[in-house]
Motif scaffolding. Structure first.
Motif, mmCIF file in Angstrom:
data_model
loop_
_atom_site.group_PDB
_atom_site.id
_atom_site.type_symbol
_atom_site.label_atom_id
_atom_site.label_comp_id
_atom_site.label_asym_id
_atom_site.label_seq_id
_atom_site.Cartn_x
_atom_site.Cartn_y
_atom_site.Cartn_z
ATOM 1 N N LEU A 122 6.299 9.854 6.519
ATOM 2 C CA LEU A 122 6.052 10.221 7.908
ATOM 3 C C LEU A 122 4.589 10.010 8.279
ATOM 4 C CD1 LEU A 122 7.127 11.468 10.535
ATOM 5 C CD2 LEU A 122 6.606 13.726 9.575
ATOM 6 N N SER A 123 3.694 10.353 7.366
ATOM 7 C CA SER A 123 2.269 10.218 7.629
ATOM 8 C C SER A 123 1.856 8.754 7.764
ATOM 9 C CB SER A 123 1.482 10.889 6.499
ATOM 10 O OG SER A 123 0.095 10.757 6.691
ATOM 11 N N ALA A 124 2.397 7.893 6.889
ATOM 12 C CA ALA A 124 2.007 6.479 6.912
ATOM 13 C C ALA A 124 2.612 5.733 8.098
ATOM 14 C CB ALA A 124 2.424 5.805 5.614
ATOM 15 N N ASP A 132 0.212 12.987 10.502
ATOM 16 C CA ASP A 132 -0.700 12.401 9.519
ATOM 17 C C ASP A 132 -1.939 13.273 9.346
ATOM 18 O OD1 ASP A 132 -1.809 10.514 7.745
ATOM 19 O OD2 ASP A 132 -2.938 9.599 9.389
ATOM 20 N N ARG A 133 -2.485 13.766 10.429
ATOM 21 C CA ARG A 133 -3.688 14.604 10.331
ATOM 22 C C ARG A 133 -3.377 15.908 9.602
ATOM 23 N NH1 ARG A 133 -4.525 12.769 15.729
ATOM 24 N NH2 ARG A 133 -3.723 14.747 16.557
ATOM 25 N N ARG A 204 0.612 7.715 0.439
ATOM 26 C CA ARG A 204 0.234 7.393 1.817
ATOM 27 C C ARG A 204 -0.690 6.173 1.848
ATOM 28 N NH1 ARG A 204 -4.220 7.948 4.773
ATOM 29 N NH2 ARG A 204 -4.032 8.169 7.048
ATOM 30 N N GLY A 205 -1.698 6.167 0.986
ATOM 31 C CA GLY A 205 -2.619 5.036 0.952
ATOM 32 C C GLY A 205 -1.922 3.728 0.613
ATOM 33 N N GLN A 206 -1.012 3.776 -0.358
ATOM 34 C CA GLN A 206 -0.296 2.561 -0.730
ATOM 35 C C GLN A 206 0.641 2.103 0.378
ATOM 36 O OE1 GLN A 206 -2.332 1.621 -3.620
ATOM 37 N NE2 GLN A 206 -0.371 0.559 -3.736
ATOM 38 N N THR A 210 0.898 -1.505 2.333
ATOM 39 C CA THR A 210 2.144 -2.275 2.338
ATOM 40 C C THR A 210 2.613 -2.569 3.759
ATOM 41 O OG1 THR A 210 2.798 -1.245 0.240
ATOM 42 C CG2 THR A 210 4.527 -2.310 1.517
ATOM 43 N N LEU A 211 2.486 -1.602 4.650
ATOM 44 C CA LEU A 211 2.943 -1.785 6.030
ATOM 45 C C LEU A 211 2.114 -2.817 6.789
ATOM 46 C CD1 LEU A 211 3.735 1.931 6.968
ATOM 47 C CD2 LEU A 211 5.376 0.066 6.614
ATOM 48 N N ASP A 212 0.952 -3.152 6.252
ATOM 49 C CA ASP A 212 0.124 -4.192 6.873
ATOM 50 C C ASP A 212 0.479 -5.592 6.384
ATOM 51 O OD1 ASP A 212 -1.324 -2.532 8.503
ATOM 52 O OD2 ASP A 212 -2.927 -2.195 7.051
ATOM 53 N N GLN A 213 1.396 -5.678 5.408
ATOM 54 C CA GLN A 213 1.748 -6.981 4.858
ATOM 55 C C GLN A 213 2.585 -7.790 5.848
ATOM 56 O OE1 GLN A 213 0.555 -8.086 1.845
ATOM 57 N NE2 GLN A 213 -0.601 -6.153 1.909
#
Length: 319
Positions: A122-124, A132-133, A204-206, A210-213
């Motif tokens: 949900l955060s990513a 996310d915050r 979340r960081g990963q 990945t979502l930017d790929q």
């Protein structure tokens, strides 16, 4: 011999070298103590005969390399010595304690994953949004809470105020499954909630990367639904760091749960290590150290193999 075979042989060789160094360090410990470990353990009233016998049990009557070689030979035959406090074989002590620690570890990982996966997804999906915050701030604060504080807080709420769970103690699953689970809840929550914060931040960081790929953007442009996109396209490649954390945690849990097991009276490897340190029971301390190192090495090798299954590109890159 193929490069893959050479790589496997190299990893096994490094693992063996690590175990040998850890064993040597563990068996060197009594030799490095200031003064006489025998006098420190037996007291100033110990007779010379008692001191000599104690030093023989610890291998202090021979050099470190000879003691290590003898210990390794005995260990290969399933003999890790006897506890100086109880006289029980160390292998028996570990056989009784390891299943308890592994049960606690599995329960804690389930708690961590059940909390971290939905929160991180949900955060990513909406970075910078309210969810996310809240998740980011909550994970940061949660990591700052010491484990013993969290454990005491859970005891105060569930055992003192609500009186729905026991504060300490342990019941084996084979004796009473219900009581076993009731005694498992609080220590599993104490470990699992802390792990959940680590898992959430890591996943979340990963997921953001990945979502930017490009392939994710392509799937989104084709109209793939949010849930399917996250679970089918983003979660698997983003889960590799979690595999590492869980795999290494299997090994470190054998000796790293000292605080929680001691606080809740769980008879696992952690409480065994704590009691052995207080009693200066060197054979048990040495065995716990080496077995924990072996577990970490085995878990590391297993994680490496699992990495190659989850992401074939890793295996391709190492050819």
């Amino acid at each position: 011999m193929t490069s893959r075979t050479l790589g496997a042989v190299g990893r096994l060789g490094r693992a063996a070298a690590v175990l040998l160094l850890v064993t040597l360090a563990a068996l060197t410990l009594p030799h490095l103590m200031p003064g006489s470990p025998a006098v420190a353990a037996l007291g100033p009233t110990a007779t010379p005969e008692q001191i000599t016998a104690y030093e023989a049990k610890l291998g202090l009557d021979e050099n470190v390399l000879a003691a290590t070689w003898r210990w390794l030979g005995d260990a290969l035959h399933g003999n890790l010595g006897h506890s100086l406090s109880t006289g029980v074989p160390v292998t028996t002590e570990l056989a009784d304690r390891i299943p308890v620690t592994l049960e606690l570890f599995v329960a804690a990982q389930l708690v961590a994953l059940c909390l971290a996966l939905p929160v991180a997804l949900l955060s990513a999906w909406r970075p910078g949004g309210p969810a996310d915050r809240i998740a980011t701030a909550g994970a940061f604060v949660w990591l700052a809470v010491p484990g013993f504080v969290l454990g005491l807080l859970l005891i105060w709420i569930a055992a003192v105020q609500l009186r729905i769970l026991p504060a300490t103690g342990w019941t084996p699953f084979t004796e009473d499954p219900v009581e076993n689970l009731r005694h498992l809840v609080l220590p599993a929550l104490t470990l699992g909630l802390t792990e959940a914060a680590v898992f959430t931040r890591t996943l979340r960081g990963q997921l953001l990367d990945t979502l930017d790929q490009t392939y994710v953007a392509a799937a989104r442009s084709r109209g793939m639904g949010t849930t399917r996109l996250l679970l089918r396209r983003a979660l698997r490649p983003s889960s590799l760091p979690l595999v590492t954390l869980i795999g290494i945690g299997i090994g470190t849990s054998l000796g790293g749960s000292v605080l929680v097991e001691t606080l809740f009276g769980v008879p696992g490897v952690g409480s065994l290590a704590a009691g052995s340190i207080n009693a200066r029971d060197f054979p048990v301390i040495q065995a716990v150290t080496v077995v924990s190192a072996a577990a970490v090495v085995a878990a590391t090798l297993a994680v490496d193999l699992l990495y190659r299954k989850l992401d074939p590109r890793i295996a391709h890159d190492h050819r």
